[in-house]
Design a protein around this motif. Structure first.
Motif, PDB file in Angstrom:
ATOM      1  N   TRP A 129       0.746  -1.034  -0.082  1.00  0.00           N
ATOM      2  CA  TRP A 129      -0.056   0.185  -0.074  1.00  0.00           C
ATOM      3  C   TRP A 129       0.865   1.462   0.074  1.00  0.00           C
ATOM      4  O   TRP A 129       0.678   2.236  -0.763  1.00  0.00           O
ATOM      5  N   GLU A 132       2.378   1.948  -3.268  1.00  0.00           N
ATOM      6  CA  GLU A 132       1.500   2.522  -4.189  1.00  0.00           C
ATOM      7  C   GLU A 132       1.362   4.191  -4.089  1.00  0.00           C
ATOM      8  O   GLU A 132       1.337   5.146  -5.020  1.00  0.00           O
ATOM      9  N   GLU A 135       4.479   5.847  -5.231  1.00  0.00           N
ATOM     10  CA  GLU A 135       4.644   5.961  -6.592  1.00  0.00           C
ATOM     11  C   GLU A 135       3.451   7.170  -7.157  1.00  0.00           C
ATOM     12  O   GLU A 135       3.935   7.984  -8.165  1.00  0.00           O
ATOM     13  N   SER A 136       2.352   7.070  -6.617  1.00  0.00           N
ATOM     14  CA  SER A 136       1.356   8.147  -6.958  1.00  0.00           C
ATOM     15  C   SER A 136       1.956   9.516  -6.574  1.00  0.00           C
ATOM     16  O   SER A 136       1.762  10.778  -7.318  1.00  0.00           O
ATOM     17  N   GLU A 156      -3.173  12.931  -4.406  1.00  0.00           N
ATOM     18  CA  GLU A 156      -3.053  11.665  -3.617  1.00  0.00           C
ATOM     19  C   GLU A 156      -3.513  11.452  -2.254  1.00  0.00           C
ATOM     20  O   GLU A 156      -2.743  11.658  -1.157  1.00  0.00           O
TER      21      GLU A 156
END
Length: 409
Positions: A129, A132, A135-136, A156
């Motif tokens: 999690w 993710e 990266e976002s 985000e």
């Protein structure tokens, strides 16, 4: 019998400091980039320190704010990032790869492991999690160019999620994912601090993607960083080197061997280290003066300086008796060992200074018997020089020390 080692006196160390740290009037720099290169790294924990440290060393101090801002935020010739001892520094851009490989990688691994451990203990989402979200967030930062944590959270929203840290303990607290994650990304060399939200004294920064740099071998990077620092600050003891770098003794010794550092004897019986070939009287080519010529042959011209809290010269060595007598230290340092604003005369700390609410720069000698009228006149001139370029800005050090509090009040 072995070859007799060269002896470098405290007086010679102070002469080296005057020229290599760009503090003697003839050695003052023309640009902030020259200052940062001479000092290797400028302490950046307190944003004002960067500007005040540069201004004390520029030939034209009136250009300090504009030129330092240009170097940091327009040309990106200077970069603010985590470095030695997990401290924020402002570095010449070419040095970022060296600092990251020599000191940042090990710290980054510990920081990410600590974040994941704290999140797991709080029942927060797992590493997948977090990957993710990371990266976002980096993609959002690439689109925006520069952004605050709050702005990134608009793109985000998971950055706003919170988890309890150290539940049940006296230091229990609530952490936002953005706060911890951006710190980890900074130590990992993926993001850096960009423009401040306020003036040059502001501690609130936007974030930006870190400039790309080639990967380096850790050993090679440590050797290069040590070589640069010894050129600026040698001779230095092993204790000085371990303190400044934050490395283990084995790492310091390996780097010293890699650069073929030479040993010298010091006043008081200690052993110091210098870069190979740097044992000559006054140092071999201590560096260019503001006109671009060598200063190696100059005598020790008198000089005064008002240096800010956390200045890299005042904080450069762990063993400080050669430039700072034990007596004044309680007035000049806080309880955590952070130095406050200092007054220098000919390579020694002789007092402290502060800025009052009306803008006046005031100072006090802590060893009045060690200086004379020439010193007092020179210090007064430096105080006026500082007041002129700081102008209407009011500077309060992030780490307050006893003498600074007294003087500013």
């Amino acid at each position: 019998m072995g070859e007799r080692r060269r002896h470098i006196t405290d007086a010679e160390r102070r002469t080296r400091l005057a020229y290599r740290h760009r503090l003697a009037p003839a050695a003052r720099a023309g640009t902030p980039e020259e200052v940062a290169d001479a000092l290797v790294a400028l302490h950046g924990t307190d944003p004002a320190t960067v500007y005040l440290a540069v201004g004390a060393r520029l030939a034209q101090a009136s250009a300090t704010v504009a030129e330092t801002g240009r170097a940091l935020y327009e040309d990106r010739a200077l970069v603010r990032m985590h470095g030695m001892r997990h401290t924020v520094f402002v570095l010449p851009a070419p040095l970022t790869a060296v600092v990251h490989a020599s000191t940042g990688l090990a710290v980054a691994a510990r920081e990410r492991a600590s974040l994941l451990k704290d999140m797991a203990a709080a029942g927060a989402p797992d590493a997948a999690w977090l990957a993710e979200v990371e990266e976002s967030a980096l993609a959002a930062l690439a689109r925006r160019g520069q952004a605050t944590a709050a702005e990134l959270a608009e793109d985000e929203p998971r950055l706003r999620e919170q988890f309890v840290y150290a539940a049940g303990r006296s230091y229990e607290g609530v952490h936002t994912v953005s706060t911890r994650l951006l710190r980890v990304l900074g130590v990992e060399g993926k993001v850096v601090r960009g423009r401040p939200l306020g003036s040059w004294t502001s501690s609130r920064f936007r974030w930006a993607l870190a400039p790309a740099h080639a990967a380096m071998d850790t050993g090679a990077a440590q050797a290069e960083l040590l070589r640069r620092w010894l050129w600026a600050c040698g001779p230095a003891t092993e204790a000085d080197l371990r303190w400044w770098t934050g490395w283990r003794a084995a790492e310091v010794r390996r780097a010293l061997a890699a650069i073929r550092a030479e040993t010298v004897t010091l006043d008081g019986g200690g052993t110091g280290h210098v870069v190979e070939g740097d044992t000559g009287p006054g140092g071999a080519d201590p560096g260019p003066d503001t006109a671009g010529g060598p200063v190696a042959g100059r005598g020790g011209e008198p000089w005064a300086a008002l240096l800010p809290g956390l200045d890299p010269t005042a904080m450069g060595w762990r063993e400080r008796d050669w430039y700072l007598a034990p007596g004044p230290r309680a007035a000049l340092f806080d309880r955590s060992g952070n130095v406050g604003p200092t007054v220098w005369w000919n390579g020694r700390v002789v007092g402290g200074w502060a800025q009052r609410s009306d803008g006046e720069v005031v100072w006090r000698l802590l060893e009045p018997d060690a200086v004379g009228r020439e010193a007092e006149a020179a210090i007064a001139a430096e105080a006026e020089r500082l007041r002129e370029w700081v102008g209407a800005t009011r500077v309060t050090p992030r780490f307050r020390t006893p003498l600074e509090r007294e003087l500013s009040g």
